[in-house]
Design a protein around this motif. Structure first.
Motif, PDB file in Angstrom:
ATOM      1  N   ASN A   9       0.830  -1.190   0.000  1.00  0.00           N
ATOM      2  CA  ASN A   9       0.000   0.000   0.000  1.00  0.00           C
ATOM      3  C   ASN A   9       0.875   1.255   0.000  1.00  0.00           C
ATOM      4  N   TYR A  10       1.129   1.792  -1.188  1.00  0.00           N
ATOM      5  CA  TYR A  10       1.959   2.992  -1.311  1.00  0.00           C
ATOM      6  C   TYR A  10       1.240   4.232  -0.783  1.00  0.00           C
ATOM      7  N   THR A  11      -0.046   4.226  -0.786  1.00  0.00           N
ATOM      8  CA  THR A  11      -0.808   5.355  -0.256  1.00  0.00           C
ATOM      9  C   THR A  11      -0.585   5.490   1.243  1.00  0.00           C
ATOM     10  N   ALA A  12      -0.597   4.369   1.948  1.00  0.00           N
ATOM     11  CA  ALA A  12      -0.361   4.402   3.389  1.00  0.00           C
ATOM     12  C   ALA A  12       1.063   4.867   3.687  1.00  0.00           C
ATOM     13  N   LEU A  13       2.015   4.409   2.894  1.00  0.00           N
ATOM     14  CA  LEU A  13       3.401   4.833   3.073  1.00  0.00           C
ATOM     15  C   LEU A  13       3.530   6.331   2.841  1.00  0.00           C
ATOM     16  N   GLY A  14       2.905   6.843   1.808  1.00  0.00           N
ATOM     17  CA  GLY A  14       2.936   8.273   1.523  1.00  0.00           C
ATOM     18  C   GLY A  14       2.300   9.088   2.632  1.00  0.00           C
ATOM     19  N   ALA A  15       1.187   8.603   3.170  1.00  0.00           N
ATOM     20  CA  ALA A  15       0.514   9.297   4.264  1.00  0.00           C
ATOM     21  C   ALA A  15       1.387   9.313   5.516  1.00  0.00           C
ATOM     22  N   ALA A  16       2.030   8.192   5.806  1.00  0.00           N
ATOM     23  CA  ALA A  16       2.899   8.114   6.979  1.00  0.00           C
ATOM     24  C   ALA A  16       4.093   9.055   6.831  1.00  0.00           C
ATOM     25  N   LEU A  17       4.703   9.061   5.650  1.00  0.00           N
ATOM     26  CA  LEU A  17       5.840   9.958   5.417  1.00  0.00           C
ATOM     27  C   LEU A  17       5.413  11.423   5.468  1.00  0.00           C
ATOM     28  N   GLY A  18       4.224  11.723   4.965  1.00  0.00           N
ATOM     29  CA  GLY A  18       3.700  13.087   5.026  1.00  0.00           C
ATOM     30  C   GLY A  18       3.457  13.534   6.454  1.00  0.00           C
ATOM     31  N   ALA A  19       2.888  12.652   7.256  1.00  0.00           N
ATOM     32  CA  ALA A  19       2.638  12.967   8.661  1.00  0.00           C
ATOM     33  C   ALA A  19       3.955  13.166   9.411  1.00  0.00           C
ATOM     34  N   TYR A  20       4.920  12.292   9.136  1.00  0.00           N
ATOM     35  CA  TYR A  20       6.241  12.404   9.763  1.00  0.00           C
ATOM     36  C   TYR A  20       6.887  13.740   9.403  1.00  0.00           C
ATOM     37  N   THR A  21       6.830  14.108   8.132  1.00  0.00           N
ATOM     38  CA  THR A  21       7.408  15.370   7.681  1.00  0.00           C
ATOM     39  C   THR A  21       6.723  16.554   8.353  1.00  0.00           C
ATOM     40  N   ALA A  22       5.414  16.504   8.502  1.00  0.00           N
ATOM     41  CA  ALA A  22       4.670  17.583   9.151  1.00  0.00           C
ATOM     42  C   ALA A  22       5.078  17.730  10.618  1.00  0.00           C
ATOM     43  N   VAL A  23       5.226  16.612  11.319  1.00  0.00           N
ATOM     44  CA  VAL A  23       5.631  16.652  12.727  1.00  0.00           C
ATOM     45  C   VAL A  23       7.033  17.234  12.859  1.00  0.00           C
ATOM     46  N   ILE A  24       7.962  16.809  12.014  1.00  0.00           N
ATOM     47  CA  ILE A  24       9.335  17.326  12.051  1.00  0.00           C
ATOM     48  C   ILE A  24       9.346  18.821  11.739  1.00  0.00           C
ATOM     49  N   ALA A  25       8.526  19.258  10.790  1.00  0.00           N
ATOM     50  CA  ALA A  25       8.459  20.681  10.440  1.00  0.00           C
ATOM     51  C   ALA A  25       7.934  21.504  11.615  1.00  0.00           C
ATOM     52  N   VAL A  26       6.921  21.005  12.303  1.00  0.00           N
ATOM     53  CA  VAL A  26       6.369  21.718  13.463  1.00  0.00           C
ATOM     54  C   VAL A  26       7.416  21.810  14.568  1.00  0.00           C
ATOM     55  N   ILE A  27       8.128  20.714  14.839  1.00  0.00           N
ATOM     56  CA  ILE A  27       9.180  20.729  15.858  1.00  0.00           C
ATOM     57  C   ILE A  27      10.278  21.714  15.469  1.00  0.00           C
ATOM     58  N   GLY A  28      10.646  21.741  14.204  1.00  0.00           N
ATOM     59  CA  GLY A  28      11.665  22.678  13.732  1.00  0.00           C
ATOM     60  C   GLY A  28      11.241  24.124  13.901  1.00  0.00           C
ATOM     61  N   ILE A  29      10.009  24.432  13.545  1.00  0.00           N
ATOM     62  CA  ILE A  29       9.508  25.803  13.679  1.00  0.00           C
ATOM     63  C   ILE A  29       9.432  26.211  15.145  1.00  0.00           C
ATOM     64  N   LEU A  30       8.958  25.322  16.000  1.00  0.00           N
ATOM     65  CA  LEU A  30       8.901  25.625  17.434  1.00  0.00           C
ATOM     66  C   LEU A  30      10.297  25.812  18.021  1.00  0.00           C
ATOM     67  N   SER A  31      11.268  25.045  17.537  1.00  0.00           N
ATOM     68  CA  SER A  31      12.647  25.202  18.012  1.00  0.00           C
ATOM     69  C   SER A  31      13.219  26.551  17.603  1.00  0.00           C
ATOM     70  N   ILE A  32      12.924  26.980  16.392  1.00  0.00           N
ATOM     71  CA  ILE A  32      13.390  28.297  15.940  1.00  0.00           C
ATOM     72  C   ILE A  32      12.753  29.401  16.786  1.00  0.00           C
ATOM     73  N   ILE A  33      11.463  29.286  17.067  1.00  0.00           N
ATOM     74  CA  ILE A  33      10.782  30.278  17.906  1.00  0.00           C
ATOM     75  C   ILE A  33      11.413  30.323  19.291  1.00  0.00           C
ATOM     76  N   ALA A  34      11.678  29.142  19.869  1.00  0.00           N
ATOM     77  CA  ALA A  34      12.275  29.084  21.202  1.00  0.00           C
ATOM     78  C   ALA A  34      13.668  29.720  21.209  1.00  0.00           C
ATOM     79  N   MET A  35      14.501  29.361  20.228  1.00  0.00           N
ATOM     80  CA  MET A  35      15.852  29.940  20.179  1.00  0.00           C
ATOM     81  C   MET A  35      15.791  31.444  19.946  1.00  0.00           C
TER      82      MET A  35
END
Length: 131
Positions: A9-35
């Motif tokens: 199921n490539y759709t599930a893999l794409g969704a999982a990778l998209g969710a992972y990327t979104a979480v990493i992006a949010v953590i990155g943005i919050l880290s920049i705000i904190a610094m």
């Protein structure tokens, strides 16, 4: 005949990778705000938090360590040990610079993004290392 690749199921893999990327992006943005907020509280320019390598130099200045220690990161094998030691030292000194406890320093070491947000967005004041 149904083979393994057609049932994958490539759709599930794409969704999982998209969710992972979104979480990493949010953590990155919050880290920049904190610094950004930590730099501002310490009297340094907030924009320095988004410039690679320069943000490390500014952090070294905030915790009153020599920025020349960054050169250790460029020596093979030594850089691994230096990274571990310096990250621990920076987090301990950062907690001290904001007049926080040793427990807070441990939190900075193990849950850095969360504790940086607490420092940056909380009511803590920068007092420096040599009070």
């Amino acid at each position: 005949m149904d083979n393994y690749t057609s049932s994958f199921n490539y759709t599930a893999l794409g969704a999982a990778l998209g969710a992972y990327t979104a979480v990493i992006a949010v953590i990155g943005i919050l880290s920049i705000i904190a610094m950004w907020r930590i730099f501002t509280k310490a009297g340094k320019p907030g924009w320095a938090s988004i410039i690679p390598i320069y943000n490390i130099v500014v952090m070294f200045q905030i915790v009153e360590l020599s920025p020349w220690l960054i050169l250790l990161f460029f020596i093979p094998i030594v850089n691994i040990i230096a990274m571990i030691v310096l990250v621990i030292m920076i987090n301990i000194r950062l907690a001290k610079a904001f007049d926080k406890s040793a427990g807070f320093a441990i939190g900075l070491i193990f849950l850095n993004s969360i504790f940086m947000l607490i420092l940056g967005l909380g009511d803590s004041k920068y007092v420096g290392i040599s009070k």
